[in-house]
Design a protein around this motif. Structure first.
Motif, PDB file in Angstrom:
ATOM      1  N   ILE A  79       0.833  -1.202   0.000  1.00 44.49           N
ATOM      2  CA  ILE A  79       0.000   0.000   0.000  1.00 44.49           C
ATOM      3  C   ILE A  79       0.869   1.254   0.000  1.00 44.49           C
ATOM      4  N   ALA A  80       1.917   1.255   0.833  1.00 41.08           N
ATOM      5  CA  ALA A  80       2.825   2.405   0.887  1.00 41.08           C
ATOM      6  C   ALA A  80       3.532   2.603  -0.454  1.00 41.08           C
ATOM      7  N   THR A  81       3.919   1.501  -1.080  1.00 39.46           N
ATOM      8  CA  THR A  81       4.583   1.587  -2.387  1.00 39.46           C
ATOM      9  C   THR A  81       3.649   2.153  -3.442  1.00 39.46           C
ATOM     10  N   ALA A  82       2.394   1.704  -3.435  1.00 44.73           N
ATOM     11  CA  ALA A  82       1.417   2.202  -4.408  1.00 44.73           C
ATOM     12  C   ALA A  82       1.168   3.691  -4.207  1.00 44.73           C
ATOM     13  N   ARG A  83       1.092   4.131  -2.961  1.00 45.12           N
ATOM     14  CA  ARG A  83       0.889   5.557  -2.684  1.00 45.12           C
ATOM     15  C   ARG A  83       2.052   6.395  -3.208  1.00 45.12           C
ATOM     16  N   SER A  84       3.242   5.850  -3.121  1.00 47.51           N
ATOM     17  CA  SER A  84       4.434   6.604  -3.543  1.00 47.51           C
ATOM     18  C   SER A  84       4.614   6.616  -5.051  1.00 47.51           C
ATOM     19  N   ASN A  85       4.238   5.527  -5.711  1.00 47.00           N
ATOM     20  CA  ASN A  85       4.597   5.363  -7.120  1.00 47.00           C
ATOM     21  C   ASN A  85       3.464   5.566  -8.106  1.00 47.00           C
ATOM     22  N   TYR A  86       2.213   5.400  -7.668  1.00 51.66           N
ATOM     23  CA  TYR A  86       1.130   5.470  -8.644  1.00 51.66           C
ATOM     24  C   TYR A  86       0.978   6.897  -9.152  1.00 51.66           C
ATOM     25  N   PRO A  87       1.012   7.115 -10.458  1.00 53.26           N
ATOM     26  CA  PRO A  87       1.044   8.471 -11.034  1.00 53.26           C
ATOM     27  C   PRO A  87      -0.126   9.358 -10.615  1.00 53.26           C
ATOM     28  N   ARG A  88      -1.288   8.799 -10.393  1.00 50.18           N
ATOM     29  CA  ARG A  88      -2.445   9.634 -10.069  1.00 50.18           C
ATOM     30  C   ARG A  88      -2.240  10.359  -8.742  1.00 50.18           C
ATOM     31  N   GLY A  89      -1.512   9.739  -7.821  1.00 48.68           N
ATOM     32  CA  GLY A  89      -1.225  10.398  -6.557  1.00 48.68           C
ATOM     33  C   GLY A  89      -0.373  11.641  -6.760  1.00 48.68           C
ATOM     34  N   ALA A 133     -11.231  30.221  -3.485  1.00 45.00           N
ATOM     35  CA  ALA A 133      -9.925  29.565  -3.631  1.00 45.00           C
ATOM     36  C   ALA A 133      -9.731  28.496  -2.562  1.00 45.00           C
ATOM     37  N   LYS A 134     -10.170  28.793  -1.331  1.00 44.53           N
ATOM     38  CA  LYS A 134     -10.060  27.804  -0.257  1.00 44.53           C
ATOM     39  C   LYS A 134     -10.963  26.602  -0.529  1.00 44.53           C
ATOM     40  N   ASP A 135     -12.158  26.865  -1.027  1.00 48.91           N
ATOM     41  CA  ASP A 135     -13.080  25.772  -1.343  1.00 48.91           C
ATOM     42  C   ASP A 135     -12.504  24.856  -2.420  1.00 48.91           C
ATOM     43  N   GLU A 136     -11.860  25.439  -3.417  1.00 45.65           N
ATOM     44  CA  GLU A 136     -11.246  24.637  -4.478  1.00 45.65           C
ATOM     45  C   GLU A 136     -10.128  23.759  -3.905  1.00 45.65           C
ATOM     46  N   LEU A 137      -9.361  24.316  -2.967  1.00 45.40           N
ATOM     47  CA  LEU A 137      -8.309  23.536  -2.319  1.00 45.40           C
ATOM     48  C   LEU A 137      -8.910  22.391  -1.514  1.00 45.40           C
ATOM     49  N   THR A 138      -9.968  22.679  -0.777  1.00 48.28           N
ATOM     50  CA  THR A 138     -10.623  21.641   0.027  1.00 48.28           C
ATOM     51  C   THR A 138     -11.178  20.531  -0.845  1.00 48.28           C
ATOM     52  N   ILE A 139     -11.780  20.892  -1.964  1.00 51.03           N
ATOM     53  CA  ILE A 139     -12.353  19.893  -2.877  1.00 51.03           C
ATOM     54  C   ILE A 139     -11.276  18.946  -3.394  1.00 51.03           C
ATOM     55  N   ILE A 140     -10.140  19.509  -3.787  1.00 49.68           N
ATOM     56  CA  ILE A 140      -9.045  18.678  -4.304  1.00 49.68           C
ATOM     57  C   ILE A 140      -8.501  17.766  -3.212  1.00 49.68           C
ATOM     58  N   GLU A 141      -8.369  18.301  -1.989  1.00 51.39           N
ATOM     59  CA  GLU A 141      -7.876  17.482  -0.872  1.00 51.39           C
ATOM     60  C   GLU A 141      -8.835  16.331  -0.579  1.00 51.39           C
ATOM     61  N   LYS A 142     -10.144  16.601  -0.625  1.00 49.34           N
ATOM     62  CA  LYS A 142     -11.130  15.536  -0.397  1.00 49.34           C
ATOM     63  C   LYS A 142     -11.084  14.509  -1.534  1.00 49.34           C
ATOM     64  N   GLU A 143     -10.897  14.984  -2.750  1.00 53.05           N
ATOM     65  CA  GLU A 143     -10.790  14.060  -3.886  1.00 53.05           C
ATOM     66  C   GLU A 143      -9.578  13.148  -3.718  1.00 53.05           C
ATOM     67  N   LYS A 144      -8.490  13.696  -3.206  1.00 52.48           N
ATOM     68  CA  LYS A 144      -7.307  12.880  -2.977  1.00 52.48           C
ATOM     69  C   LYS A 144      -7.569  11.843  -1.887  1.00 52.48           C
ATOM     70  N   GLU A 145      -8.302  12.231  -0.834  1.00 51.49           N
ATOM     71  CA  GLU A 145      -8.635  11.276   0.219  1.00 51.49           C
ATOM     72  C   GLU A 145      -9.460  10.118  -0.330  1.00 51.49           C
ATOM     73  N   VAL A 146     -10.442  10.448  -1.175  1.00 54.14           N
ATOM     74  CA  VAL A 146     -11.270   9.403  -1.794  1.00 54.14           C
ATOM     75  C   VAL A 146     -10.414   8.506  -2.681  1.00 54.14           C
ATOM     76  N   TYR A 147      -9.518   9.121  -3.435  1.00 52.91           N
ATOM     77  CA  TYR A 147      -8.622   8.349  -4.313  1.00 52.91           C
ATOM     78  C   TYR A 147      -7.754   7.390  -3.496  1.00 52.91           C
ATOM     79  N   GLU A 148      -7.210   7.877  -2.360  1.00 51.99           N
ATOM     80  CA  GLU A 148      -6.336   7.032  -1.554  1.00 51.99           C
ATOM     81  C   GLU A 148      -7.113   5.869  -0.936  1.00 51.99           C
ATOM     82  N   LEU A 149      -8.349   6.120  -0.499  1.00 48.13           N
ATOM     83  CA  LEU A 149      -9.176   5.027   0.023  1.00 48.13           C
ATOM     84  C   LEU A 149      -9.439   3.981  -1.072  1.00 48.13           C
ATOM     85  N   SER A 150      -9.716   4.465  -2.265  1.00 51.37           N
ATOM     86  CA  SER A 150      -9.950   3.563  -3.387  1.00 51.37           C
ATOM     87  C   SER A 150      -8.687   2.794  -3.740  1.00 51.37           C
ATOM     88  N   LEU A 151      -7.543   3.474  -3.688  1.00 47.10           N
ATOM     89  CA  LEU A 151      -6.277   2.824  -4.005  1.00 47.10           C
ATOM     90  C   LEU A 151      -5.970   1.720  -3.004  1.00 47.10           C
TER      91      LEU A 151
END
Length: 226
Positions: free
Chosen positions: A40-50, A119-137
């Motif tokens: 899991i740690a390796t995938a988080r480090s190497n997968y391009p989408r991250g 601008a803050k909302d856009e940052l929050t949205i991207i951070e939440k999208e990354k959290e969802v991506y990491e859970l999926s990964l």
């Protein structure tokens, strides 16, 4: 005929029971949760989408800073030079001929909080999208790892089945040469061996596919992860 049918039915039951029992034990023994955490740690480090999400977050953070600094854009300063001909004896000064102006855009000032919040909302949205991506990964790595372990265990069981079939065929061949079993029995045993070999090849392909699927998320070979 009844005797031969009973013989192969018994072999089939023993084979199926052996495969099921060995498969359950093999899968349980093969799973390593510490190794899974490394995957899991390796995938988080190497997968391009991250990396793509990290870049988007960096851009969004710069957008927030830029929005905050834009408060200074509402202010403006100007001056005007009006040259004199001669000097005034009544009020001489070094600033004679200069006119200064300092202005503030009230409309722009009222819009700044909204711009910063956006601008803050856009940052929050991207951070939440990354959290969802990491859970999926994480879920995907686990699923593919378990599929790999299953394929590996099944391949080992089928390989053992082929070895067992080889021993059985040697025994049947010996008995056939002594006239203790019929040619049909010997021929059926050879067909059984062929079927098991074909099954082994099929499971070997499944194992390679499962391994490749897992390595797709890792960005490196399983053998490179310790």
């Amino acid at each position: 005929m009844i005797r031969r049918t009973f013989f192969f039915f018994t072999v089939l039951v023993l084979l199926v029971s052996g495969v099921r029992g060995q498969d359950a034990i093999a899968i349980e023994d093969e799973i390593s949760y510490p190794f899974l955490e490394k995957l899991i740690a390796t995938a988080r480090s190497n997968y391009p989408r991250g990396e793509a999400y990290d870049s988007r977050i960096e851009v969004a953070e710069k957008g927030v800073k830029k929005a905050r600094l834009s408060y200074f854009d509402i202010f403006s300063f100007s001056y005007l030079l009006s040259p004199f001909k001669g000097t005034s004896a009544i009020n001489p000064t070094l600033l004679n001929g200069y006119q200064f102006g300092f202005f503030a855009n009230v409309g722009s000032l009222l819009q700044k909080p909204t711009v910063i919040r956006q601008a803050k909302d856009e940052l929050t949205i991207i951070e939440k999208e990354k959290e969802v991506y990491e859970l999926s990964l994480v879920a995907d790595v686990k699923r593919r790892y378990f599929e790999y372990v299953k394929a590996k265990a099944m391949y080992r069981v089928v390989s053992q089945s082929v070895l067992d079939a080889q021993s059985m065929i040697e025994d049947i061949k010996y008995r056939f040469e002594k006239g203790e079993v019929t040619y049909e029995t010997y021929n059926q045993a050879m067909l059984d061996k062929t079927n098991r070999l074909q099954t082994k090849i099929s499971f070997a392909g499944d194992l390679l596919i499962a391994k490749s699927s897992l390595e797709e998320l890792l960005g490196k070979k399983l053998e490179e992860i310790q």
